[in-house]
Enzyme design. Structure first.
Site, PDB file in Angstrom:
ATOM      1  N   HIS A   1       0.852  -1.168  -0.054  1.00 33.31           N
ATOM      2  CA  HIS A   1      -0.032   0.160   0.015  1.00 33.31           C
ATOM      3  C   HIS A   1       0.773   1.179  -0.031  1.00 33.31           C
ATOM      4  O   HIS A   1       0.457   2.228  -0.678  1.00 33.31           O
ATOM      5  CB  HIS A   1      -1.096   0.091   1.132  1.00 33.31           C
ATOM      6  CG  HIS A   1      -1.793   1.201   1.453  1.00 33.31           C
ATOM      7  ND1 HIS A   1      -1.246   2.196   2.411  1.00 33.31           N
ATOM      8  CD2 HIS A   1      -2.676   1.732   0.951  1.00 33.31           C
ATOM      9  CE1 HIS A   1      -2.202   3.325   2.594  1.00 33.31           C
ATOM     10  NE2 HIS A   1      -2.926   3.033   1.417  1.00 33.31           N
TER      11      HIS A   1
ATOM     12  N   GLU B   1       2.249   1.948  -3.519  1.00 37.28           N
ATOM     13  CA  GLU B   1       0.961   2.751  -4.176  1.00 37.28           C
ATOM     14  C   GLU B   1       1.031   4.239  -3.988  1.00 37.28           C
ATOM     15  O   GLU B   1       0.996   4.769  -4.963  1.00 37.28           O
ATOM     16  CB  GLU B   1      -0.356   2.036  -3.722  1.00 37.28           C
ATOM     17  CG  GLU B   1      -1.511   2.871  -4.555  1.00 37.28           C
ATOM     18  CD  GLU B   1      -2.791   2.766  -3.590  1.00 37.28           C
ATOM     19  OE1 GLU B   1      -3.389   3.855  -3.499  1.00 37.28           O
ATOM     20  OE2 GLU B   1      -3.042   1.856  -2.809  1.00 37.28           O
ATOM     21  N   HIS B   2       1.151   4.383  -2.821  1.00 38.22           N
ATOM     22  CA  HIS B   2       1.205   5.881  -2.680  1.00 38.22           C
ATOM     23  C   HIS B   2       2.440   6.551  -3.166  1.00 38.22           C
ATOM     24  O   HIS B   2       2.525   7.584  -3.602  1.00 38.22           O
ATOM     25  CB  HIS B   2       1.241   6.049  -0.970  1.00 38.22           C
ATOM     26  CG  HIS B   2      -0.116   6.134  -0.461  1.00 38.22           C
ATOM     27  ND1 HIS B   2      -0.445   7.088   0.347  1.00 38.22           N
ATOM     28  CD2 HIS B   2      -1.063   5.196  -0.518  1.00 38.22           C
ATOM     29  CE1 HIS B   2      -1.723   7.114   0.833  1.00 38.22           C
ATOM     30  NE2 HIS B   2      -2.069   5.789   0.582  1.00 38.22           N
TER      31      HIS B   2
ATOM     32  N   GLU C   1      -4.217   7.792   7.964  1.00 36.14           N
ATOM     33  CA  GLU C   1      -4.923   6.811   7.405  1.00 36.14           C
ATOM     34  C   GLU C   1      -5.364   5.613   8.273  1.00 36.14           C
ATOM     35  O   GLU C   1      -6.393   5.268   8.486  1.00 36.14           O
ATOM     36  CB  GLU C   1      -4.539   6.209   6.167  1.00 36.14           C
ATOM     37  CG  GLU C   1      -5.403   5.760   5.020  1.00 36.14           C
ATOM     38  CD  GLU C   1      -4.979   5.520   3.798  1.00 36.14           C
ATOM     39  OE1 GLU C   1      -5.641   4.622   3.078  1.00 36.14           O
ATOM     40  OE2 GLU C   1      -3.797   5.585   3.457  1.00 36.14           O
TER      41      GLU C   1
END
Length: 420
Positions: free
Chosen positions: A46, A49-50, A126
């Site tokens: 993840h 991805e950022h 997040e």
């Protein structure tokens, strides 16, 4: 028409030409998610991805945003337990811009340490957001509960402890060891020149993923019954009850979709009518099926008052039992099939949704079903199929529970025993 092409380096490209539209959506799918991670690097898929949005050798993060805004394009990405997708949607006249920006991000990201440190704070927030959203937290916890000895139970976001250790070298090493032509699919849906795009993508990706030899990962996923709770000082208890479900691509997938819809998939479902409309036990209650490559869950969510937990468990188990006594009729089956087919067809009316369908299908199942084939599979489901699947799915000895809220004093295992 859907076309699949495998390049010399084993990278697959799947096209769906839709001449009647003026947009095109391009996605890069990688069969890598949180289940590919170890506990030490949980969350890195993840985080990558950022980071792909944070700059390349040619483009800064601002340049990436400006280039897409200049053509009115959409650029986004998402990470799941089993895959990551990066995609762009633009007018067909701007497809070259989308390809240039997205492939540069994918192949040439810098993973700059200063940017990593800034984005780390974003992902920490997040994680805090998930912690403050008890329904989302319950979904994560039920996976940790039933797949406690498997990376499939890892949270996609990772933990604050794991992501605090990531740096440039860790990112580059993980990327090079998990991003390969063999586990990547390029998906294109919309209005485009097929030959031109094939030539361009073949040239761009000719050297992709050759820093390490490809090693296909094997997983052995086993469902383990359990109870997990997390105390939070909030008004409601957010509860999920789960049973072993069906895996992605299973012959039972479409049967499960029909069964879930009848049981708890909407406002007319048996579960919603019994729990909310007839008993007033919960405002939100529904069932859902989660499918992965080699397993799945059929789960039931409800937000409720703590004192009503025993009655709710009893009601859920009774509604499951009623599937065998209050028989599913041909009318129930026909209505549910129409609901599923309508939802499916309506969901495909954009190039983004078509790109998602063909990309995910090719990546996870190595095949893409046409809408006609999907509808045919739904139509083939019979009442006998549903009762066979009900018998296999609803074993109360395998019923797991996750609950988030003021759960002190609640013995869910005892509630299950009393109700069954």
């Amino acid at each position: 028409m859907i076309e699949n092409i495998k390049l010399e380096n084993n990278l697959q490209i799947v096209f769906e030409k839709i001449p009647s539209v003026r947009s095109v959506c391009f996605g890069i799918w990688v069969k890598n998610g949180s289940r590919n991670e170890s506990a030490k690097v949980n969350g890195i898929s993840h985080f990558i991805e950022h980071m792909l949005f944070k700059g390349t050798e040619k483009l800064s993060a601002r340049d990436i945003a400006d280039k897409m805004d200049a053509v009115g394009g959409q650029l986004n990405a998402f990470t799941s337990k089993e895959y990551t997708c990066y995609y762009a949607r633009v007018l067909d006249t701007h497809f070259d811009v989308a390809i240039d920006v997205l492939t540069d991000m994918f192949l040439n990201s810098k993973f700059d340490n200063d940017e990593i440190n800034k984005e780390r704070n974003v992902i920490m927030e997040e994680i805090n957001m998930y912690e403050d959203t008890p329904e989302d937290l319950a979904h994560d916890l039920i996976h940790q509960c039933v797949w406690r000895d498997d990376s499939l139970g890892f949270p996609v976001l990772g933990t604050k402890e794991s992501i605090s250790t990531f740096n440039h070298d860790i990112f580059v090493n993980y990327f090079n060891r998990n991003y390969y032509p063999e586990n990547t699919v390029l998906a294109v849906a919309g209005n485009f020149d097929r030959d031109k795009i094939l030539e361009k993508l073949s040239d761009i990706f000719k050297d992709y993923g050759r820093k390490n030899p490809y090693q296909k990962k094997k997983f052995k996923t086993a469902y383990t019954q359990g109870i997990i709770t997390k105390v939070k000082d909030i008004e409601q208890v957010h509860m999920i009850a789960a049973f072993p479900g069906v895996g992605m691509g299973s012959e039972d997938s479409y049967k499960m979709a029909v069964l879930n819809t009848i049981f708890g998939g909407g406002m007319s479902s048996r579960l919603f009518q019994a729990v909310r409309e007839e008993s007033g036990l919960a405002y939100s209650v529904y069932s859902f099926n989660s499918s992965f490559a080699d397993g799945g869950l059929l789960s039931i969510y409800a937000g409720l008052n703590k004192n009503q937990a025993p009655e709710l468990i009893d009601k859920i188990i009774n509604e499951i039992k009623k599937l065998n006594t209050n028989k599913i009729t041909e009318e129930d089956l026909a209505k549910t099939k129409e609901q599923l087919k309508s939802n499916y067809v309506l969901s495909l009316e954009s190039t983004t949704s078509r790109m998602n369908a063909i990309g995910r299908g090719q990546l996870m199942l190595n095949k893409v079903l046409t809408p006609e084939e999907v509808i045919e599979k739904i139509d083939k489901v019979s009442i006998a199929d549903l009762y066979e699947l009900t018998e296999k799915t609803f074993d109360f000895d395998q019923m797991s529970i996750c609950a988030v809220g003021n759960v002190d004093g609640l013995d869910f295992q005892e509630m299950i025993q009393n109700a069954k």
